[in-house]
Write a protein that holds these residues in place. Sequence first.
Motif, PDB file in Angstrom:
ATOM      1  N   ARG A 144       6.746   4.417   7.861  1.00 39.44           N
ATOM      2  CA  ARG A 144       6.606   3.447   8.948  1.00 39.44           C
ATOM      3  C   ARG A 144       5.666   2.294   8.579  1.00 39.44           C
ATOM      4  O   ARG A 144       5.982   1.139   8.770  1.00 39.44           O
ATOM      5  N   SER A 145       4.502   2.648   8.035  1.00 41.85           N
ATOM      6  CA  SER A 145       3.581   1.565   7.656  1.00 41.85           C
ATOM      7  C   SER A 145       3.239   1.603   6.170  1.00 41.85           C
ATOM      8  O   SER A 145       2.845   0.602   5.592  1.00 41.85           O
ATOM      9  N   LEU A 146       3.392   2.758   5.556  1.00 41.95           N
ATOM     10  CA  LEU A 146       3.006   2.925   4.154  1.00 41.95           C
ATOM     11  C   LEU A 146       4.171   3.500   3.362  1.00 41.95           C
ATOM     12  O   LEU A 146       4.984   4.247   3.893  1.00 41.95           O
ATOM     13  N   TYR A 147       4.186   3.167   2.082  1.00 47.96           N
ATOM     14  CA  TYR A 147       5.092   3.879   1.182  1.00 47.96           C
ATOM     15  C   TYR A 147       4.415   5.176   0.745  1.00 47.96           C
ATOM     16  O   TYR A 147       3.192   5.295   0.792  1.00 47.96           O
TER      17      TYR A 147
ATOM     18  N   ASP B 288       0.853  -1.189   0.000  1.00 48.23           N
ATOM     19  CA  ASP B 288       0.000   0.000   0.000  1.00 48.23           C
ATOM     20  C   ASP B 288       0.887   1.235   0.000  1.00 48.23           C
ATOM     21  O   ASP B 288       1.966   1.241   0.599  1.00 48.23           O
TER      22      ASP B 288
ATOM     23  N   GLU C  93       2.593 -10.049   1.174  1.00 50.36           N
ATOM     24  CA  GLU C  93       3.048  -8.665   1.066  1.00 50.36           C
ATOM     25  C   GLU C  93       4.565  -8.579   1.049  1.00 50.36           C
ATOM     26  O   GLU C  93       5.254  -9.336   1.711  1.00 50.36           O
ATOM     27  N   ARG C  94       5.035  -7.619   0.281  1.00 54.51           N
ATOM     28  CA  ARG C  94       6.457  -7.239   0.245  1.00 54.51           C
ATOM     29  C   ARG C  94       7.401  -8.378  -0.104  1.00 54.51           C
ATOM     30  O   ARG C  94       8.446  -8.560   0.506  1.00 54.51           O
TER      31      ARG C  94
END
Length: 245
Positions: free
Chosen positions: A65-68, A34, A105-106
């Motif tokens: 931290r949590s999102l690009y 995301d 994810e990732r």
Amino acid sequence: MRSEKVRAVVLSSFPLGEADRILRLFTRELGRVDAVAKGVRKTTSRWGGRLEPFNVCDLVLYPGRSLYTVTQAQLVDVFLRLREDREALTAAAVVCEAAAGLAPEREPEERIFALLRNALKELDAGLRGPAVRAPLVLGALLKLLYEAGYMPVLDHCVGCGEGARAIGFSAERGGLVCAGCLQDDVPITPEAVAALREALARPLAELRAEEPSAAAEEALRDVHNLYGYHTGARLRSLRFARAAG
Ligand SMILES: [Zn+2]
């Protein structure tokens, strides 16, 4: 922290605050991630229509931290017909939702990315008939399951390993079952067995030319059950397709 250059399909997007959007992306390099696109909802936005769902873009993503955060975006493919044809749009939503559900994810997912992009390209070239009856949609979903490692057994009975005629499909056991091995599995017609085998063996470009059929619809239900068994989720876009159709 290092920026990442990725090629991505925009799976979906939703508003964040006054002017931003959260993009759900399927990337070749990082799998499912995301990212936030800032200022994208302002009329003066430099992003224009580049970050719309189903577009393929080259992006630069800055990790947070949590999102690009998207810092650059270049359009690679835009599939205009997907926005005009309701059934093609539904099919694209099904394929995107399935790709998102199947990929961790990732993690790099080159093959699923290539398949997803190809499926969108074929859908954009013109989908025949209702999405739920289209061999192309069945093929895209089955090939996604294959790439994710959840290929159903289609050439023999998953219970006894023999080649007797298949009369059921078991999502739990992962494939076709014969009369001797049938438990409380979903019955399957010979036409749907053939549709499943075709969907796996033939390229999407060929499946696109096939007539929509009841057999493809039946086979799609089995493949959806298999998807549900492995992901613990149902495809919402497919449910809406049925309700609308
Ligand atoms: Zn058997």
